[in-house]
Design a protein around this motif. Structure first.
Motif, PDB file in Angstrom:
ATOM      1  N   UNK A  14       0.840  -1.241   0.133  1.00 23.60           N
ATOM      2  CA  UNK A  14      -0.026  -0.021   0.089  1.00 23.60           C
ATOM      3  C   UNK A  14       0.983   1.329  -0.109  1.00 23.60           C
ATOM      4  N   UNK A  15       2.127   1.340   0.300  1.00 22.33           N
ATOM      5  CA  UNK A  15       2.939   2.348   0.089  1.00 22.33           C
ATOM      6  C   UNK A  15       3.792   2.596  -0.920  1.00 22.33           C
ATOM      7  N   UNK A  16       3.821   3.777  -1.267  1.00 23.12           N
ATOM      8  CA  UNK A  16       4.451   4.241  -2.569  1.00 23.12           C
ATOM      9  C   UNK A  16       5.779   4.653  -2.489  1.00 23.12           C
ATOM     10  N   UNK A  17       6.284   5.301  -3.451  1.00 20.12           N
ATOM     11  CA  UNK A  17       7.874   5.568  -3.454  1.00 20.12           C
ATOM     12  C   UNK A  17       8.314   6.520  -2.543  1.00 20.12           C
ATOM     13  N   UNK A  22      -0.128   5.083  -0.488  1.00 16.19           N
ATOM     14  CA  UNK A  22      -0.557   5.818  -2.074  1.00 16.19           C
ATOM     15  C   UNK A  22      -2.125   5.992  -1.814  1.00 16.19           C
ATOM     16  N   UNK A  23      -2.497   7.100  -2.168  1.00 12.09           N
ATOM     17  CA  UNK A  23      -3.895   7.620  -2.267  1.00 12.09           C
ATOM     18  C   UNK A  23      -5.057   6.940  -2.555  1.00 12.09           C
ATOM     19  N   UNK A  24      -4.941   5.878  -3.623  1.00 15.33           N
ATOM     20  CA  UNK A  24      -6.071   5.194  -3.923  1.00 15.33           C
ATOM     21  C   UNK A  24      -6.422   4.197  -2.931  1.00 15.33           C
ATOM     22  N   UNK A  25      -5.424   3.715  -2.081  1.00 19.71           N
ATOM     23  CA  UNK A  25      -5.694   2.722  -1.119  1.00 19.71           C
ATOM     24  C   UNK A  25      -6.634   3.318   0.150  1.00 19.71           C
ATOM     25  N   UNK A  31     -14.171   1.810   2.050  1.00 18.31           N
ATOM     26  CA  UNK A  31     -14.930   0.827   1.338  1.00 18.31           C
ATOM     27  C   UNK A  31     -15.198  -0.428   2.266  1.00 18.31           C
ATOM     28  N   UNK A  32     -13.947  -0.834   2.887  1.00 15.87           N
ATOM     29  CA  UNK A  32     -13.968  -1.962   3.882  1.00 15.87           C
ATOM     30  C   UNK A  32     -14.647  -1.342   4.945  1.00 15.87           C
TER      31      UNK A  32
END
Length: 145
Positions: A14-17, A22-25, A31-32
């Motif tokens: 879930x982690x970006x560079x 990352x925002x989409x997560x 939702x969950x």
């Protein structure tokens, strides 16, 4: 009634560079959390579908205050913000611990859902089974005009 809290441990994928989620997560987390929020109030998603209803996300706004990184334990707080005739809004907050161990809000979100019929006939008035699960609105953020 206090807001519902859904715990999450940030996973490596879930982690970006930049080293933060990352925002989409965030939308996946919300939702969950929405599903678990309704279930905690007696309405499983399966029961809602079996009754002939589903919900569609039609609008969402997110404001980030701070990032969270891999391995951090956070909670997603959920509360009913508003209930309309065919829609409702939920507020979400990602809450983490700062360096001093104090709980801070790292992200605010308000999402609007429209109730639809599973038979494809379109939007529906919010039925009693969803109203009962939503409870009285207790927004986590101020309502906008």
């Amino acid at each position: 009634m206090a807001s519902f809290e859904f715990p999450i441990r940030v996973r490596y994928h879930e982690v970006d560079a930049q080293g933060v989620v990352f925002n989409a997560w965030y939308l996946a987390w919300f939702d969950e959390a929405m599903t678990e929020f309704l279930e905690s109030r007696g309405l499983t998603y399966r029961a809602m579908l079996d009754a002939g209803y589903d919900v569609q996300l039609v609008h969402t706004e997110l404001d980030w205050r701070a990032g969270v990184g891999w391995g951090e334990d956070v909670v997603v707080a959920v509360s009913t913000a508003r209930i309309g005739r065919t829609s409702f809004a939920l507020d979400f907050q990602v809450r983490a611990l700062d360096d001093a161990g104090e709980r801070i809000v790292t992200c605010d979100c308000r999402t609007v859902y429209v109730v639809i019929a599973v038979d494809g006939s379109g939007k529906q008035e919010v039925p009693a089974l969803i109203l009962n699960a939503l409870g009285d609105p207790e927004p986590l953020m101020p309502l906008r005009p």
